[in-house]
Design an enzyme around this catalytic site. Structure first.
Site, mmCIF file in Angstrom:
data_model
loop_
_atom_site.group_PDB
_atom_site.id
_atom_site.type_symbol
_atom_site.label_atom_id
_atom_site.label_comp_id
_atom_site.label_asym_id
_atom_site.label_seq_id
_atom_site.Cartn_x
_atom_site.Cartn_y
_atom_site.Cartn_z
ATOM 1 N N ASP A 28 -12.825 -15.035 59.056
ATOM 2 C CA ASP A 28 -13.707 -15.928 59.846
ATOM 3 C C ASP A 28 -15.175 -15.490 59.904
ATOM 4 O O ASP A 28 -15.806 -15.566 60.974
ATOM 5 C CB ASP A 28 -13.156 -16.075 61.279
ATOM 6 C CG ASP A 28 -11.743 -16.627 61.325
ATOM 7 O OD1 ASP A 28 -11.199 -16.944 60.253
ATOM 8 O OD2 ASP A 28 -11.177 -16.731 62.428
ATOM 9 N N GLU A 76 -11.609 -20.223 60.720
ATOM 10 C CA GLU A 76 -11.016 -20.924 61.856
ATOM 11 C C GLU A 76 -11.675 -22.289 61.935
ATOM 12 O O GLU A 76 -12.903 -22.391 62.080
ATOM 13 C CB GLU A 76 -11.229 -20.143 63.165
ATOM 14 C CG GLU A 76 -10.561 -20.830 64.353
ATOM 15 C CD GLU A 76 -10.697 -20.064 65.673
ATOM 16 O OE1 GLU A 76 -11.140 -18.894 65.656
ATOM 17 O OE2 GLU A 76 -10.347 -20.650 66.716
ATOM 18 N N LYS A 133 -7.570 -22.218 58.968
ATOM 19 C CA LYS A 133 -6.515 -21.961 59.966
ATOM 20 C C LYS A 133 -6.903 -22.551 61.322
ATOM 21 O O LYS A 133 -8.038 -22.397 61.772
ATOM 22 C CB LYS A 133 -6.269 -20.458 60.081
ATOM 23 C CG LYS A 133 -7.453 -19.649 60.594
ATOM 24 C CD LYS A 133 -7.128 -18.171 60.571
ATOM 25 C CE LYS A 133 -8.239 -17.300 61.119
ATOM 26 N NZ LYS A 133 -8.525 -17.476 62.544
ATOM 27 N N LYS A 136 -5.781 -18.517 65.974
ATOM 28 C CA LYS A 136 -6.466 -17.231 65.873
ATOM 29 C C LYS A 136 -5.833 -16.403 64.761
ATOM 30 O O LYS A 136 -6.517 -15.736 64.003
ATOM 31 C CB LYS A 136 -6.402 -16.487 67.217
ATOM 32 C CG LYS A 136 -7.002 -17.271 68.397
ATOM 33 C CD LYS A 136 -8.431 -17.723 68.130
ATOM 34 C CE LYS A 136 -9.031 -18.458 69.325
ATOM 35 N NZ LYS A 136 -10.281 -19.157 68.990
ATOM 36 N N VAL A 161 -14.306 -11.069 61.864
ATOM 37 C CA VAL A 161 -14.536 -11.213 63.307
ATOM 38 C C VAL A 161 -13.529 -12.167 63.940
ATOM 39 O O VAL A 161 -12.979 -13.011 63.261
ATOM 40 C CB VAL A 161 -15.963 -11.733 63.576
ATOM 41 C CG1 VAL A 161 -16.989 -10.728 63.087
ATOM 42 C CG2 VAL A 161 -16.222 -13.106 62.961
ATOM 43 N N THR A 162 -13.378 -12.033 65.266
ATOM 44 C CA THR A 162 -13.778 -10.885 66.058
ATOM 45 C C THR A 162 -12.621 -9.896 66.097
ATOM 46 O O THR A 162 -11.471 -10.294 65.985
ATOM 47 C CB THR A 162 -14.179 -11.284 67.510
ATOM 48 O OG1 THR A 162 -13.044 -11.869 68.167
ATOM 49 C CG2 THR A 162 -15.340 -12.253 67.526
ATOM 50 N N CYS A 166 -9.320 -12.851 66.340
ATOM 51 C CA CYS A 166 -8.669 -13.310 65.105
ATOM 52 C C CYS A 166 -8.251 -12.170 64.181
ATOM 53 O O CYS A 166 -7.245 -12.278 63.475
ATOM 54 C CB CYS A 166 -9.570 -14.297 64.387
ATOM 55 S SG CYS A 166 -9.695 -15.849 65.304
ATOM 56 N N GLN A 206 0.287 5.501 68.633
ATOM 57 C CA GLN A 206 1.751 5.524 68.502
ATOM 58 C C GLN A 206 2.182 5.609 67.034
ATOM 59 O O GLN A 206 3.133 4.945 66.604
ATOM 60 C CB GLN A 206 2.376 4.292 69.159
ATOM 61 C CG GLN A 206 1.958 4.090 70.625
ATOM 62 C CD GLN A 206 2.653 2.913 71.247
ATOM 63 O OE1 GLN A 206 3.885 2.897 71.353
ATOM 64 N NE2 GLN A 206 1.883 1.931 71.674
#
Ligand code: TIU
Length: 226
Positions: A28, A76, A133, A136, A161-162, A166, A206
């Protein structure tokens, strides 16, 4: 075919890139998020941070092209008749202009409008995949998964971005579908620097719960050996 693995210096540990399975996905990088009068500004954001990453995103794209590796772009946007725009998305919040309204760069976030275009410095070249799309995440209501599967792509380097909207949504969608995801740290940006930092931290926490993150130069060095 022989699989050659290139270890890219990354966090939380090196990313074992396989050239035949690797692609760049640029999320995007549109005028609507980077320029005054677009969608990002209509939500009340200072959009000036977004334009500052353009040279780094360009370096990354050019590195992939030079290495003969695929570059995929997303946008987007919605259909002009708004048939793919949920009311819950259009009616959210209290923006100055809503999706589909006429703004200074054409209708906000509508396919084909000047403001919805990818920034000219980062334009796709003929033959590069461009995914339009409505959400997001780039996997929702698109052909992206099928296109990647057909090309044997299993590893995605992310830019765009961002970071926490997204980019992270698409990384999480890809991670759940079995793709290995690496975020290029300097080639992504948020309207909120603290959200970018938090996203980078949570992706690689993790033991890489969502994926990896790496510095741009380390990615470029790695793919130059591909
Ligand atoms: N508002 C915001 O941060 N982002 C979006 O609405 N879309 C994307 O991130 N592309």
């Amino acid at each position: 075919m022989e699989t050659s693995v290139i270890n890219i210096n990354a966090a939380p540990f090196p990313f074992a890139a396989k050239a035949e399975a690797l692609a760049l996905i640029v999320i995007d990088m549109q005028r609507d998020f980077a320029e005054p009068g677009g969608f990002g500004a209509s939500l009340g954001n200072d959009v000036s941070r977004i334009g500052r990453i353009v040279p780094d995103v360009k370096r990354l794209i050019e590195g992939f092209r030079a290495a003969g590796l695929p570059v995929i772009h997303t946008m987007e946007c919605h259909r002009p008749d708004l048939s793919d725009l949920p009311l819950a998305k259009r009616d959210r919040g209290n923006p100055r202009l809503r999706i589909g309204d006429e703004g200074p760069m054409g209708r906000i976030l509508i396919a084909g409008e000047p403001g919805t275009a990818i920034l000219p410095e980062l334009s796709p070249t003929p033959g590069e995949v461009v995914i339009e799309k409505p959400g997001k995440g780039a996997f929702y209501a698109t052909e992206l998964d099928r296109i990647l599967q057909a090309r044997g792509i299993r590893q995605l380097v992310f830019a765009g971005v961002t970071t926490e909207v997204c980019v992270q949504t698409t990384m999480r969608e890809a991670n759940d579908r079995g793709y290995e995801c690496l975020l290029a740290e300097e080639a992504t940006e948020s309207y909120f620097p603290e959200f970018k930092a938090a996203t980078i931290a949570m992706i690689r926490a993790q033991g890489g719960i969502v994926g990896w993150t790496a510095r741009l130069d380390d990615i470029l060095k790695g793919i130059s050996l591909a």
